[in-house]
Motif scaffolding. Structure first.
Motif, PDB file in Angstrom:
ATOM      1  N   UNK A  10      -4.771  18.136 -49.377  1.00 39.16           N
ATOM      2  CA  UNK A  10      -5.034  17.469 -50.686  1.00 39.16           C
ATOM      3  C   UNK A  10      -5.373  15.759 -50.662  1.00 39.16           C
ATOM      4  N   UNK A  11      -4.180  15.299 -49.818  1.00 38.23           N
ATOM      5  CA  UNK A  11      -4.457  13.818 -49.782  1.00 38.23           C
ATOM      6  C   UNK A  11      -5.601  13.344 -48.791  1.00 38.23           C
ATOM      7  N   UNK A  12      -5.888  14.376 -47.957  1.00 39.82           N
ATOM      8  CA  UNK A  12      -7.132  13.820 -46.996  1.00 39.82           C
ATOM      9  C   UNK A  12      -8.446  13.929 -47.785  1.00 39.82           C
ATOM     10  N   UNK A  13      -8.367  14.386 -48.988  1.00 36.37           N
ATOM     11  CA  UNK A  13      -9.493  14.478 -49.809  1.00 36.37           C
ATOM     12  C   UNK A  13     -10.158  13.172 -50.193  1.00 36.37           C
ATOM     13  N   UNK A  14      -9.089  12.215 -50.297  1.00 35.64           N
ATOM     14  CA  UNK A  14      -9.591  10.926 -50.525  1.00 35.64           C
ATOM     15  C   UNK A  14      -9.131   9.878 -49.423  1.00 35.64           C
ATOM     16  N   UNK A  15      -9.071  10.378 -48.240  1.00 31.77           N
ATOM     17  CA  UNK A  15      -8.935   9.569 -47.132  1.00 31.77           C
ATOM     18  C   UNK A  15     -10.323   9.420 -46.247  1.00 31.77           C
ATOM     19  N   UNK A  16     -10.511   8.171 -45.924  1.00 33.95           N
ATOM     20  CA  UNK A  16     -11.795   8.090 -45.223  1.00 33.95           C
ATOM     21  C   UNK A  16     -11.404   8.426 -43.539  1.00 33.95           C
ATOM     22  N   UNK A  17     -12.519   9.084 -43.045  1.00 37.55           N
ATOM     23  CA  UNK A  17     -12.259   9.438 -41.435  1.00 37.55           C
ATOM     24  C   UNK A  17     -11.758   8.123 -40.611  1.00 37.55           C
ATOM     25  N   UNK A  29     -12.712  25.694 -47.611  1.00 37.13           N
ATOM     26  CA  UNK A  29     -13.494  25.564 -48.816  1.00 37.13           C
ATOM     27  C   UNK A  29     -13.356  24.078 -49.543  1.00 37.13           C
ATOM     28  N   UNK A  30     -12.514  23.290 -48.929  1.00 33.58           N
ATOM     29  CA  UNK A  30     -12.198  21.868 -49.377  1.00 33.58           C
ATOM     30  C   UNK A  30     -13.632  20.976 -49.049  1.00 33.58           C
ATOM     31  N   UNK A  31     -14.129  20.225 -50.354  1.00 29.14           N
ATOM     32  CA  UNK A  31     -15.241  19.282 -50.189  1.00 29.14           C
ATOM     33  C   UNK A  31     -15.220  18.477 -48.922  1.00 29.14           C
ATOM     34  N   UNK A  32     -14.299  17.983 -48.564  1.00 29.08           N
ATOM     35  CA  UNK A  32     -14.435  17.312 -47.293  1.00 29.08           C
ATOM     36  C   UNK A  32     -13.674  17.807 -46.118  1.00 29.08           C
ATOM     37  N   UNK A  33     -14.304  18.090 -45.271  1.00 29.72           N
ATOM     38  CA  UNK A  33     -13.811  18.997 -43.919  1.00 29.72           C
ATOM     39  C   UNK A  33     -12.829  17.962 -43.037  1.00 29.72           C
ATOM     40  N   UNK A  34     -11.684  18.726 -42.629  1.00 30.52           N
ATOM     41  CA  UNK A  34     -10.858  17.926 -41.830  1.00 30.52           C
ATOM     42  C   UNK A  34     -10.684  18.553 -40.794  1.00 30.52           C
ATOM     43  N   UNK A  35     -10.969  17.993 -39.481  1.00 25.97           N
ATOM     44  CA  UNK A  35     -10.851  18.754 -38.382  1.00 25.97           C
ATOM     45  C   UNK A  35      -9.133  18.606 -37.742  1.00 25.97           C
ATOM     46  N   UNK A  36      -8.833  19.902 -37.812  1.00 29.23           N
ATOM     47  CA  UNK A  36      -7.436  20.063 -37.491  1.00 29.23           C
ATOM     48  C   UNK A  36      -7.214  20.920 -35.815  1.00 29.23           C
ATOM     49  N   UNK A  37      -6.164  20.381 -35.069  1.00 29.81           N
ATOM     50  CA  UNK A  37      -6.265  20.958 -33.860  1.00 29.81           C
ATOM     51  C   UNK A  37      -4.727  21.389 -33.344  1.00 29.81           C
ATOM     52  N   UNK A  38      -4.534  22.317 -32.710  1.00 29.44           N
ATOM     53  CA  UNK A  38      -3.010  22.396 -32.162  1.00 29.44           C
ATOM     54  C   UNK A  38      -3.094  22.441 -30.723  1.00 29.44           C
ATOM     55  N   UNK A  39      -2.119  21.779 -30.216  1.00 31.10           N
ATOM     56  CA  UNK A  39      -2.027  21.541 -28.840  1.00 31.10           C
ATOM     57  C   UNK A  39      -0.834  21.957 -28.075  1.00 31.10           C
ATOM     58  N   UNK A  40      -0.793  22.576 -27.032  1.00 31.79           N
ATOM     59  CA  UNK A  40       0.724  22.849 -26.542  1.00 31.79           C
ATOM     60  C   UNK A  40       0.510  23.159 -24.975  1.00 31.79           C
ATOM     61  N   UNK A  41       1.716  23.267 -24.114  1.00 37.65           N
ATOM     62  CA  UNK A  41       1.749  23.296 -22.952  1.00 37.65           C
ATOM     63  C   UNK A  41       1.321  24.990 -22.660  1.00 37.65           C
TER      64      UNK A  41
END
Length: 380
Positions: free
Chosen positions: A61-68, A99-111
């Protein structure tokens, strides 16, 4: 209380409804509005209490108003103890963010997997879910930057400390900016977790969700006394004679898991192991096959099994007993969920008899036992 009253926008509420979430869990009711207000959070709640959505939803929700941010500068960092949890949280972020208007790229990283594809995939990532060791590796390769991170989440902090990540976590905290929002979740509040709490949280809202007693009434418990050399044949006998189609078998070591699977497969039973020495891809494949019913038996150790959630699991078998009574309750609690009945079976050798008595005493329930010395296990 409904999700509509927690301060979430319509696109998120629509996805929540599509995922069949009807009412927020207690921790979500308290955490979501507070996180949206920018408060630090100390949440004490067991696995399965709804913690993941309680931070995923407000962060999205908060990322919808954050700039990249600048490329490879991570805005939100989620630290977790295991690969399974990293993958699960990554899926939750992607599901709710779809389905959010602003798409936010998420990634999971692990060994446990090659670092190079992860370094490439970090391009444009804003929300990173990471195990501490792999994050340190990526930072040492200068593949990302956390000096401008605005939100830090520590999920299952107690387990991270138990797995020996204390030094890595301190190194990571040192690289993070002082001004940020921090969210810490843990099943328990021990001395070490409390130290982290006091060092990274600022005037946190403390949310403690009391652990409910596991309802064992829907679980039919039974046990069999057996000599060590007859344990394997007895396990195969129970699976075949009981015509079991989906069985989660618990063992105490990766070696036992692998050996058990070899014997099961050799005797015509579809089985696969689930433990920390398997690659992430192999573990995901095994879990998917087991959940879909394409695999009869999954043999698992306690550590990796904590990321497994199967709603209608009919059978759990303790091939070996866990160290603590609490872990025993956790194991058998994998069955008998969603108001469906389940069966939990324990195979007890003479050496395990005393520990078995302690488990029953702590559980407050006596388990009916069967002797197997005269049971014909020839051919199993």
């Amino acid at each position: 209380m409904s999700f509509q009253k927690l301060g979430l926008s319509e696109p998120l509420l629509k996805t929540i409804a599509e995922q069949n979430y009807t009412q927020p869990y207690p921790i979500q009711q308290e955490a979501i509005p507070a996180i949206l207000e920018g408060k630090d959070i100390l949440g004490i709640a067991k696995t399965g209490s709804g913690k993941t959505a309680s931070f995923v939803l407000p962060i999205l929700e908060m990322f919808q108003t954050k700039s990249a941010p600048k490329n490879r500068f991570i805005t939100a960092l989620v630290l977790v103890p295991t690969r399974e949890l990293a993958v699960q949280i990554g899926v939750v972020f992607q599901t709710f963010g779809e389905k959010l208007p602003r798409k936010v790229k998420t990634l999971a990283v692990y060994g446990g997997v090659s670092i190079n594809p992860q370094m490439i995939a970090l391009q444009g990532v804003e929300i990173l879910i990471a195990t501490p060791g792999r994050l340190i590796d990526l930072l040492s390769h200068k593949a990302l930057n956390i000096s401008e991170t605005e939100i830090l989440v520590l999920d299952e902090a107690d387990k991270m400390l138990n797995l020996g990540f204390a030094d890595e976590m301190k190194d990571i905290f040192f690289l993070l900016p002082k001004k940020r929002q921090s969210i810490l979740f843990s099943a328990t509040l021990g001395d070490e977790v409390d130290k982290i709490n006091k060092s990274i949280l600022k005037n946190p809202l403390t949310i403690e969700i009391p652990e409910e007693e596991q309802n064992l009434d829907l679980i039919s418990q039974s046990g069999f006394f057996v000599d060590p050399e007859r344990k394997g044949p007895l396990l195969r006998y129970l699976i075949k004679e009981g015509e079991m189609k989906q069985v989660l078998v618990f063992v105490s070591s990766t070696r036992t898991a692998d050996n058990l699977v070899v014997k099961l497969v050799k005797n015509g039973i579809q089985a696969a192991a689930m433990h920390s020495k398997k690659s992430q891809g192999a573990r995901t494949e095994v879990l998917n096959k087991f959940k879909s019913g394409k695999l009869t038996v999954m043999v698992a150790t306690d550590l990796v099994s904590r990321g497994i959630d199967i709603q209608f699991l009919p059978h759990v078998i303790n091939f070996e007993l866990p160290r603590s009574p609490k872990d025993y309750i956790h194991r058998i609690g994998r069955t008998g969920r969603a108001e469906s009945t389940g069966e939990a079976i324990s195979l007890i050798t003479p050496e395990e008899a005393h520990h078995w008595k302690i488990i029953q005493k702590k559980m407050g329930k006596r388990v009916e036992m069967t002797e197997t010395f005269d049971l014909d296990l020839m051919g199993y």
